[in-house]
Design a protein around this motif. Structure first.
Motif, PDB file in Angstrom:
ATOM      1  N   GLN A  48       1.022  -1.101  -0.015  1.00  0.00           N
ATOM      2  CA  GLN A  48      -0.161  -0.235  -0.288  1.00  0.00           C
ATOM      3  C   GLN A  48       0.873   1.158  -0.090  1.00  0.00           C
ATOM      4  O   GLN A  48       1.648   1.350   0.850  1.00  0.00           O
ATOM      5  CB  GLN A  48      -1.002  -0.078   1.257  1.00  0.00           C
ATOM      6  CG  GLN A  48      -1.797   1.306   1.319  1.00  0.00           C
ATOM      7  CD  GLN A  48      -2.891   1.205   2.431  1.00  0.00           C
ATOM      8  OE1 GLN A  48      -2.827   0.451   3.200  1.00  0.00           O
ATOM      9  NE2 GLN A  48      -3.797   2.024   2.356  1.00  0.00           N
ATOM     10  N   ASP A  82      -3.282   5.414  -5.380  1.00  0.00           N
ATOM     11  CA  ASP A  82      -3.976   6.412  -6.129  1.00  0.00           C
ATOM     12  C   ASP A  82      -3.411   6.796  -7.209  1.00  0.00           C
ATOM     13  O   ASP A  82      -4.095   7.803  -8.188  1.00  0.00           O
ATOM     14  CB  ASP A  82      -4.799   7.376  -5.201  1.00  0.00           C
ATOM     15  CG  ASP A  82      -6.057   6.661  -4.340  1.00  0.00           C
ATOM     16  OD1 ASP A  82      -6.350   5.642  -4.884  1.00  0.00           O
ATOM     17  OD2 ASP A  82      -6.093   7.358  -3.531  1.00  0.00           O
ATOM     18  N   TYR A 108      -7.092   0.831  -6.067  1.00  0.00           N
ATOM     19  CA  TYR A 108      -6.884   2.217  -5.468  1.00  0.00           C
ATOM     20  C   TYR A 108      -7.194   2.100  -3.965  1.00  0.00           C
ATOM     21  O   TYR A 108      -7.387   1.028  -3.654  1.00  0.00           O
ATOM     22  CB  TYR A 108      -8.183   2.817  -5.788  1.00  0.00           C
ATOM     23  CG  TYR A 108      -7.845   3.096  -7.418  1.00  0.00           C
ATOM     24  CD1 TYR A 108      -7.004   4.155  -7.889  1.00  0.00           C
ATOM     25  CD2 TYR A 108      -8.589   2.559  -8.443  1.00  0.00           C
ATOM     26  CE1 TYR A 108      -6.723   4.461  -9.153  1.00  0.00           C
ATOM     27  CE2 TYR A 108      -8.329   2.767  -9.778  1.00  0.00           C
ATOM     28  CZ  TYR A 108      -7.427   3.665 -10.085  1.00  0.00           C
ATOM     29  OH  TYR A 108      -7.217   4.055 -11.622  1.00  0.00           O
ATOM     30  N   GLN A 109      -6.758   3.106  -3.309  1.00  0.00           N
ATOM     31  CA  GLN A 109      -6.628   3.110  -1.870  1.00  0.00           C
ATOM     32  C   GLN A 109      -8.198   2.532  -1.162  1.00  0.00           C
ATOM     33  O   GLN A 109      -8.193   1.997  -0.172  1.00  0.00           O
ATOM     34  CB  GLN A 109      -6.454   4.475  -1.319  1.00  0.00           C
ATOM     35  CG  GLN A 109      -5.082   5.047  -1.507  1.00  0.00           C
ATOM     36  CD  GLN A 109      -3.941   4.105  -0.817  1.00  0.00           C
ATOM     37  OE1 GLN A 109      -4.168   3.429  -0.015  1.00  0.00           O
ATOM     38  NE2 GLN A 109      -2.653   4.304  -1.273  1.00  0.00           N
ATOM     39  N   ASN A 110      -9.247   3.152  -2.016  1.00  0.00           N
ATOM     40  CA  ASN A 110     -10.559   2.702  -1.202  1.00  0.00           C
ATOM     41  C   ASN A 110     -10.782   1.223  -1.499  1.00  0.00           C
ATOM     42  O   ASN A 110     -11.909   0.676  -1.418  1.00  0.00           O
ATOM     43  CB  ASN A 110     -11.486   3.444  -1.982  1.00  0.00           C
ATOM     44  CG  ASN A 110     -11.931   3.519  -3.434  1.00  0.00           C
ATOM     45  OD1 ASN A 110     -11.071   2.861  -4.176  1.00  0.00           O
ATOM     46  ND2 ASN A 110     -12.815   4.254  -3.791  1.00  0.00           N
ATOM     47  N   GLU A 111     -10.132   0.322  -2.315  1.00  0.00           N
ATOM     48  CA  GLU A 111     -10.085  -0.958  -2.524  1.00  0.00           C
ATOM     49  C   GLU A 111      -9.283  -1.904  -1.729  1.00  0.00           C
ATOM     50  O   GLU A 111      -9.052  -2.911  -2.318  1.00  0.00           O
ATOM     51  CB  GLU A 111      -9.931  -1.138  -4.148  1.00  0.00           C
ATOM     52  CG  GLU A 111     -10.944  -0.482  -5.001  1.00  0.00           C
ATOM     53  CD  GLU A 111     -10.392  -0.620  -6.361  1.00  0.00           C
ATOM     54  OE1 GLU A 111     -11.532  -0.996  -7.194  1.00  0.00           O
ATOM     55  OE2 GLU A 111      -9.202  -0.486  -7.063  1.00  0.00           O
ATOM     56  N   GLN A 112      -8.848  -1.575  -0.777  1.00  0.00           N
ATOM     57  CA  GLN A 112      -7.895  -2.401   0.017  1.00  0.00           C
ATOM     58  C   GLN A 112      -8.618  -3.687   0.474  1.00  0.00           C
ATOM     59  O   GLN A 112      -7.865  -4.829   0.283  1.00  0.00           O
ATOM     60  CB  GLN A 112      -7.590  -1.549   1.300  1.00  0.00           C
ATOM     61  CG  GLN A 112      -6.552  -2.552   2.274  1.00  0.00           C
ATOM     62  CD  GLN A 112      -5.957  -1.868   3.465  1.00  0.00           C
ATOM     63  OE1 GLN A 112      -6.535  -0.911   3.846  1.00  0.00           O
ATOM     64  NE2 GLN A 112      -4.933  -2.197   4.006  1.00  0.00           N
TER      65      GLN A 112
END
Length: 122
Positions: A48, A82, A108-112
């Motif tokens: 990440q 991102d 993307y960050q919101n898909e961890q």
């Protein structure tokens, strides 16, 4: 800075990278990966990356040498960022990684959560 993610378990190892990584920190991380390879044979890695994540020359070179030495033990790599640059780099690199039987994907960050699910799926 490298911070191990709490979802790491067994052959699944995730880290959050922020700022410019230095050689000593990179070596510590690679030693942990070596330990997991010794315990589990193969590993799957989640990276990440924050917006400022990067490698110094010495740390980057150490990372490249390690990957070439351990290609056969890496099954999957998920990269969370991102950054459009990282997204593009992963898409290009995934083609070459596939040639040595490594699956690599960008999230993307919101898909961890999605990244962890992909990493743990067979």
């Amino acid at each position: 800075m490298i911070e191990e993610l709490p979802q790491s378990d067994g052959k699944y190892f995730g880290v959050k990278l922020s700022g410019q990584l230095q050689f000593d920190e990179e070596r510590k991380w690679l030693n942990e990966l070596d330990k997991r390879i010794n315990e589990h044979g193969n590993i799957r890695i989640l990276l990440q990356l924050d917006d400022g994540a990067g490698w110094g020359l010495k740390a980057g070179w150490e990372d490249i040498k390690w990957v070439f030495h351990h290609m056969k033990q890496i099954e999957k790599v998920a990269v969370i960022s991102d950054s459009k640059v990282w997204e593009w780099l992963i898409k290009v690199d995934a083609v070459f990684a596939k040639m040595v039987n490594i699956d690599e994907s960008h999230f993307y960050q919101n898909e961890q959560d999605k990244a962890w699910q992909w990493l743990k799926a067979d």
